[in-house]
Design a protein around this motif. Structure first.
Motif, mmCIF file in Angstrom:
data_model
loop_
_atom_site.group_PDB
_atom_site.id
_atom_site.type_symbol
_atom_site.label_atom_id
_atom_site.label_comp_id
_atom_site.label_asym_id
_atom_site.label_seq_id
_atom_site.Cartn_x
_atom_site.Cartn_y
_atom_site.Cartn_z
ATOM 1 N N PRO A 22 -15.400 4.073 11.806
ATOM 2 C CA PRO A 22 -16.579 3.249 11.487
ATOM 3 C C PRO A 22 -17.886 3.955 11.868
ATOM 4 O O PRO A 22 -17.934 4.672 12.868
ATOM 5 N N GLY A 23 -18.912 3.750 11.039
ATOM 6 C CA GLY A 23 -20.240 4.259 11.359
ATOM 7 C C GLY A 23 -20.419 5.754 11.216
ATOM 8 O O GLY A 23 -21.367 6.319 11.749
ATOM 9 N N ASP A 100 -19.211 2.477 5.257
ATOM 10 C CA ASP A 100 -19.980 1.237 5.381
ATOM 11 C C ASP A 100 -19.042 0.200 5.963
ATOM 12 O O ASP A 100 -17.830 0.259 5.736
ATOM 13 N N MET A 101 -19.604 -0.750 6.688
ATOM 14 C CA MET A 101 -18.782 -1.844 7.196
ATOM 15 C C MET A 101 -19.046 -3.076 6.329
ATOM 16 O O MET A 101 -20.188 -3.391 6.011
ATOM 17 N N LEU A 134 -7.823 -2.480 5.851
ATOM 18 C CA LEU A 134 -7.194 -3.714 6.328
ATOM 19 C C LEU A 134 -7.328 -3.862 7.842
ATOM 20 O O LEU A 134 -6.990 -4.905 8.395
ATOM 21 N N VAL A 135 -7.834 -2.833 8.511
ATOM 22 C CA VAL A 135 -8.057 -2.905 9.956
ATOM 23 C C VAL A 135 -9.402 -3.583 10.182
ATOM 24 O O VAL A 135 -10.413 -3.174 9.617
ATOM 25 N N GLU A 136 -9.408 -4.653 10.983
ATOM 26 C CA GLU A 136 -10.654 -5.361 11.230
ATOM 27 C C GLU A 136 -11.269 -4.890 12.533
ATOM 28 O O GLU A 136 -10.598 -4.777 13.548
ATOM 29 N N TYR A 137 -12.560 -4.594 12.475
ATOM 30 C CA TYR A 137 -13.291 -4.135 13.650
ATOM 31 C C TYR A 137 -14.228 -5.234 14.114
ATOM 32 O O TYR A 137 -14.737 -6.007 13.311
ATOM 33 N N GLU A 138 -14.448 -5.274 15.413
ATOM 34 C CA GLU A 138 -15.374 -6.239 15.967
ATOM 35 C C GLU A 138 -16.562 -5.489 16.541
ATOM 36 O O GLU A 138 -16.390 -4.510 17.254
ATOM 37 N N LEU A 139 -17.759 -5.962 16.219
ATOM 38 C CA LEU A 139 -18.965 -5.326 16.729
ATOM 39 C C LEU A 139 -19.151 -5.731 18.187
ATOM 40 O O LEU A 139 -19.194 -6.910 18.510
#
Length: 143
Positions: A22-23, A100-101, A134-139
């Motif tokens: 991510p990012g 991009d998220m 499909l992997v969910e990330y949390e900010l």
């Protein structure tokens, strides 16, 4: 006297799908297009403003494409002319791609600073059971 614009081009470092985080941005990778489906974009409200009077704008064409290599898959957001290139079965080189998220998951994209090039078909088999989107990330805010 040094000549202007005499920069040496760096050879692109190709990465695999499973290495994307991510990012991050500036990725160069070779992927196969597994699927492509158009995304319906909500039409802007018809209000009279100076910009709409000056030039009528077409809604952007967007397709969500599943792309991948032998390490995994990720959704690629194709915009406008990119939609025509990203057809299932095509092998492409993505240059200067970024992550991009979207709703907590990763999407690969190529903006105006990057390039999509159709390349020779490759012999790798896309690993479809490792979809990074499909992997969910949390900010998490770091103090």
């Amino acid at each position: 006297m040094a000549t202007a614009g005499a920069t040496t081009k760096r050879k692109p470092v190709f990465v695999k799908v499973e290495q994307l985080k991510p990012g991050t941005s500036g990725h160069t990778l070779t992927v196969k297009v597994v699927s492509s489906k158009p995304v319906q974009v909500n039409k802007p409200r018809t209000g009279r403003s100076l910009t709409t009077l000056a030039q009528p704008t077409r809604p952007p064409r967007i397709a969500e494409c599943l792309v991948g290599d032998e390490t995994g898959t990720i959704y690629f957001t194709a915009r406008n002319d990119q939609v025509d290139i990203m057809t299932p079965g095509t092998t492409v080189n993505l240059r200067n791609a970024k992550i991009d998220m979207f709703k907590g998951s990763m999407r690969l994209a190529v903006d105006k600073w990057g390039r999509i090039e159709v390349t020779e078909p490759t012999d790798f088999v896309v690993k479809e059971n490792n979809n990074l989107s499909l992997v969910e990330y949390e900010l998490v805010n770091v103090e």
